[in-house]
Design a protein around this motif. Structure first.
Motif, short mmCIF file in Angstrom:
data_model
loop_
_atom_site.label_atom_id
_atom_site.label_comp_id
_atom_site.label_asym_id
_atom_site.label_seq_id
_atom_site.Cartn_x
_atom_site.Cartn_y
_atom_site.Cartn_z
N ARG A 147 1.06 -9.72 -2.78
CA ARG A 147 1.13 -8.26 -2.86
C ARG A 147 2.00 -7.68 -1.75
O ARG A 147 2.63 -6.65 -1.93
N TRP A 178 1.41 -1.02 -7.90
CA TRP A 178 0.38 -0.56 -6.97
C TRP A 178 -0.63 0.38 -7.61
O TRP A 178 -1.78 0.45 -7.17
N ASP A 244 -6.21 -0.92 -6.59
CA ASP A 244 -5.04 -0.91 -5.71
C ASP A 244 -4.30 -2.23 -5.80
O ASP A 244 -4.86 -3.29 -5.52
N CYS A 246 -1.50 -2.86 -4.09
CA CYS A 246 -0.81 -3.12 -2.82
C CYS A 246 -1.75 -3.82 -1.85
O CYS A 246 -1.43 -4.88 -1.32
N HIS A 273 -3.30 2.52 -5.72
CA HIS A 273 -2.88 2.82 -4.35
C HIS A 273 -2.70 4.31 -4.13
O HIS A 273 -3.06 4.84 -3.07
#
Length: 293
Positions: A147, A178, A244, A246, A273
């Motif tokens: 990631r 993300w 999320d 990320c 995200h």
């Protein structure tokens, strides 16, 4: 952009900042700091809510993000961001009632700024990047390293070329990964406008080069840089999207245990995200409850 927003021009820490603002001029300051790849307009849902609660809500474009100036000294370390935050508080007439809200790089900055000058900020909200103690070795798992690939790409001198290709399609890909399932068509034009000029794109990438030491730290900000690893003394509300892409939600496990007593962690369901544009009503409610407590 809704016409109710004011467009500010602010001089702080020797730098020209552009910002969006809403709310009464004499209200307590609520400073909202964006991350990467992002820009001030993604606070468009929160600013009016803060204004309705009586705050003077301000969202600057961070250093190097157009239309904010590219700093002549080329400093993008956390110390410079912390110094910017304190200077913006001063320039915007903030006092001890002010609250600080940060997402992604804005969150990293908020931890440091609230620790460095705690008298400026009564309440703090962060999101998408947990406190460093909560991250620990989880940053180095195989899945999280995948990631985080972009961080390592950004250390290369070819990063600007790669990100700038095909109208910054790299940024399209980051938002898609993300915040899976979110239609970012309304967000990406403003984000790309902030980064399209090569000098602005180099600035945004410069944050990551400073983070890993590829570019040397600026001794002018040594004290502020040192505060970056500290725990803010104020209670902190920490927000993280459960999808999320990320930083996996597992990175935020027990985040509140690495913050000051009275802090709180909230996982935003159905969000990635960029939870503040994905689930604005839910996120606004949590933030308003926190900063008005």
């Amino acid at each position: 952009m809704p016409p109710s927003f004011e467009h500010l021009s602010v001089e702080a820490n020797g730098l020209h900042f552009a910002a969006l603002a809403a709310g009464p001029a004499d209200g307590p300051l609520a400073l909202c700091l964006h991350g990467f790849p992002d820009a001030a307009p993604t606070w468009r849902h929160l600013l009016p809510a803060l204004a309705d609660a009586g705050f003077r809500a301000v969202a600057p474009w961070m250093r190097g993000y157009a239309p904010t100036a590219v700093p002549a000294d080329g400093s993008y370390g956390l110390g410079a961001l912390v110094a910017d935050t304190g200077a913006l508080h001063e320039a915007l007439g903030g006092d001890g009632r002010a609250v600080l809200i940060g997402h992604d790089w804005g969150a990293i900055t908020a931890y440091g700024a609230a620790a460095f000058e705690p008298q400026r900020w009564s309440r703090v909200v962060t999101g998408a990047v947990p406190p460093v103690g909560a991250i620990g070795m989880k940053l180095f798992t195989y899945d999280q390293l995948k990631r985080s690939f972009y961080i390592f790409v950004f250390q290369s001198p070819l990063a600007e070329m790669a990100v700038g290709l095909d109208d910054l399609s790299f940024i399209d890909g980051l938002w898609r990964d993300w915040s899976p399932g979110y239609d970012a068509a309304g967000d990406l034009p403003a984000v790309k406008d902030a980064l399209r000029d090569p000098s602005n794109l180099a600035a945004a990438i410069g944050y990551y080069r400073a983070m890993l030491g590829t570019s040397p730290p600026d001794p002018a900000y040594a004290a502020q840089q040192a505060a970056g690893g500290s725990v803010p003394p104020q209670p902190v509300l920490y927000l993280h999207g459960d999808h999320d892409g990320c930083m996996a939600v597992e990175m935020a496990e027990d985040a509140e245990q690495f913050l000051s007593p009275g802090s709180k962690r909230v996982i935003v369901a159905g969000a990635g995200h960029f939870f503040h544009v994905e689930q604005p009503e839910v996120v606004n409610r949590h933030i308003l409850d926190w900063v008005t407590a």
